[in-house]
Design a protein around this motif. Sequence first.
Motif, PDB file in Angstrom:
ATOM      1  N   LEU A 239       0.863  -1.178   0.000  1.00  0.00           N
ATOM      2  CA  LEU A 239       0.000   0.000   0.000  1.00  0.00           C
ATOM      3  C   LEU A 239       0.902   1.231   0.000  1.00  0.00           C
ATOM      4  N   ILE A 240       0.701   2.123  -0.961  1.00  0.00           N
ATOM      5  CA  ILE A 240       1.497   3.347  -1.077  1.00  0.00           C
ATOM      6  C   ILE A 240       0.616   4.525  -0.692  1.00  0.00           C
ATOM      7  N   ILE A 241       1.081   5.306   0.296  1.00  0.00           N
ATOM      8  CA  ILE A 241       0.350   6.492   0.735  1.00  0.00           C
ATOM      9  C   ILE A 241       1.198   7.718   0.427  1.00  0.00           C
ATOM     10  N   HIS A 242       0.647   8.681  -0.348  1.00  0.00           N
ATOM     11  CA  HIS A 242       1.323   9.943  -0.666  1.00  0.00           C
ATOM     12  C   HIS A 242       0.599  11.084   0.025  1.00  0.00           C
ATOM     13  N   CYS A 243       1.354  11.956   0.713  1.00  0.00           N
ATOM     14  CA  CYS A 243       0.743  13.129   1.345  1.00  0.00           C
ATOM     15  C   CYS A 243       1.832  14.125   1.720  1.00  0.00           C
ATOM     16  N   ASP A 244       1.611  15.392   1.393  1.00  0.00           N
ATOM     17  CA  ASP A 244       2.574  16.457   1.754  1.00  0.00           C
ATOM     18  C   ASP A 244       3.981  16.159   1.254  1.00  0.00           C
ATOM     19  N   GLY A 245       4.088  15.559   0.069  1.00  0.00           N
ATOM     20  CA  GLY A 245       5.398  15.257  -0.488  1.00  0.00           C
ATOM     21  C   GLY A 245       6.102  14.080   0.156  1.00  0.00           C
ATOM     22  N   ARG A 246       5.444  13.404   1.106  1.00  0.00           N
ATOM     23  CA  ARG A 246       6.011  12.236   1.756  1.00  0.00           C
ATOM     24  C   ARG A 246       5.353  10.982   1.203  1.00  0.00           C
ATOM     25  N   LYS A 247       6.045   9.848   1.368  1.00  0.00           N
ATOM     26  CA  LYS A 247       5.504   8.582   0.877  1.00  0.00           C
ATOM     27  C   LYS A 247       5.740   7.488   1.904  1.00  0.00           C
ATOM     28  N   ALA A 248       4.724   6.678   2.114  1.00  0.00           N
ATOM     29  CA  ALA A 248       4.850   5.493   2.966  1.00  0.00           C
ATOM     30  C   ALA A 248       4.563   4.269   2.110  1.00  0.00           C
ATOM     31  N   ARG A 249       5.337   3.209   2.328  1.00  0.00           N
ATOM     32  CA  ARG A 249       5.163   1.971   1.550  1.00  0.00           C
ATOM     33  C   ARG A 249       5.041   0.816   2.544  1.00  0.00           C
ATOM     34  N   ILE A 250       3.853   0.215   2.624  1.00  0.00           N
ATOM     35  CA  ILE A 250       3.547  -0.785   3.649  1.00  0.00           C
ATOM     36  C   ILE A 250       3.331  -2.133   2.975  1.00  0.00           C
TER      37      ILE A 250
END
Length: 736
Positions: free
Chosen positions: A83-94
């Motif tokens: 799952l890729i979450i993009h917000c405020d120029g940041r990215k999380a990859r779970i």
Amino acid sequence: MKYKVDIVRIRENTITLNGWAIGKTPESLAEFTVEDKNRKKIECKYVSTRRDDVSQIYFGKPYDKDFGFDIQFPYERGEDYYLIIHCDGRKARIKYNEELIAKRSSVAHKRMEKIKDLMNMETVHVAMDFWKENGLRALIIKSKHKLQGIDNDYDYSEWYDLTKPSEEELEAERKAEFSWRPLLSVVIPVYQTPEKYLKEMLDSVINQTYSNWELCIADGSPKGKSVEKILRKYAEKDERIKYRVLGENKGISGNTNAAMDLAEGDFIVLADHDDTLTPDAFYQLSKAINKDPENDVIYSDEDKLDMDGGALFEAHFKPDFNIDLLTSTNYICHLFAVRRSLVEQVGQFDHQFDGAQDYDFIFRCTEAARKIYHIPKVLYHWRCHQDSTASNPESKLYAFEAGARAIKAHFDRLGIETESIEKGVDYGKYHTRFVIKEEPLVSVVIPNKDHHLDLDVCVKSLMEKATYKNLEFVVIENNSTEKATFEYYKKMEEAHENFHVVTWEREFNYSAINNFGVQYAKGNYLLFLNNDTEIIEKDCIQEMLGYCQREDVGAVGARLLYQDDTIQHAGVVIGFGGIAGHTFIGLHKSENSYFHRAMCAQDYSAVTAACMMVKKEVFEKAGGFSEELAVAFNDIDLCMKIRAQNKLVVYNPYALLYHYESKSRGLEDTPEKVARFNREIAIFAKKWPDILKNGDPYYNPNLTLRKSNFALRDLKKEKIGEPYKLEVDVEKQGQE
């Protein structure tokens, strides 16, 4: 960026993720994609959801923004997904795969997740607010209880999986035969229902193990938004389904009544358009109907399910019929069934109570029913979303106000005068104040041995703080030895004409001492009070007297706190610890209890005589306290004798006192005292075997008897429906 994936589920060949994500400001909304192990995007279904709880914690107030997500995508066993979450120029990859999901489902992982949950910003904000409002000591107590909760035996979803009917049991239900097969008319008002939810409700009805039912649906959706296409398709396949398209919204009451007009069954069963039923729901209803031909109203336990219907949570395990709990909150809700002939007698839904139309309807049905039967099983899944009263009662303030009117209408029909019906601890919880008639004399009966300073605090708190003044004090002198005690008696009798001391000259026997004191009481209402108590709320007497004046009530108890503001008494459950015990012991007065039960006026099997008001005529008819119970269980026994007169025993949380507990009498620390305690256990058990065997009707058999916090029953140690055996050290219990 902050985010959390609350729920991960695998269902057949799909994965579903529920959670939330936020940026630095409310305008910073997250974007979501799903990739496979080769970083190739996978098509997914994404639904945004409101998360006012997240908004409130991180931004200080709710925003009209969707910070939550429900994401579903295809799943193949053995493969990795991200799952890729993009917000405020940041990215999380779970990362997600079968092994990781299984690991995250383990007890150890869940425990660690609970610990992590207690260490995030949400917890910090909540803790700071609690500290400001209630002080550091209260925060420490609440934190301790939170940490203890980490070691709970089960999450509800796991517990439900262990207790729900097996396929073999469901098959046996399909083949079961009843002497009478009542026709159940399931009544559902429909209004712009999402297709997915409507189909899930319809399918849950079709999949019932009991087959003699009809489904009666009224569609009040505006023109162009009807769900007639779905209804027609289902009705063509199953002739038990009938519907009517109204062409306009007649309101929740009008739409329900239109559906009810289609009903031809023996019983009306209420259900909402976006909820679901367990497959054994109608079987259990039919079983209850056949159990007693006078069962006119039947209700069950319920739980909540999330938006996609994949997760169950917040089960509500209810007591048997409890009229005073019902006037504190609509605890009955779902599943609710009522004999159709009774509906014809009391009438259908009343639009004047829209928002709480079912509350008003339940009151009218239960008032007229011959018998009301509770099925202690979850038969109904209530879908919970952010604009639903299931999740956020404050979002429907009009429903709360309509509920207050329904309560008043109930008492008006019974001829009981109410002074006011106010908001209780939360929306959906009500505090009723009754009109006090003629200000009757209340006789306060207090046994005392020395400890005159404690007695002075107790008496002066009533004389000086209490707003109710028509009191007399009957102090029973019980073998005091200190000169100062007798000097105090003399001073008080000279200063206060309503203060009297009578002398008990035999050995200590709590029951006999109080019975002796009652002989000198002139009031029609007796307030039994320990000498180590102190009132907190100035309206304490009115709160108790308001209930005690009712014809159907025999005794009223109070909420008692230890000196550190934790609960010492909030009602008594027969069976706790094997015999009887207080509810919610040690919970801070500001902590939330199970469905706010500690803060709801309600009926219990017993309350403690440390502070208990009783009608004098009821007390005398009961034969007073049983003197063979010299120390233990005499107040519980008295309450049982009061209930045997078909009188209610009410717990009122708004009658609030401190109880400094057992300063006057020594510990049960001698062989003689332990032997006496043991004998009194045996006496109580012999007098009241049925309730110990069958369970307390005001407690649910799915909840534990080993703790006082209404936790789920430990399936390893307690079988559902069986009493908890007294497996404690009797000598230790005697000392305590």
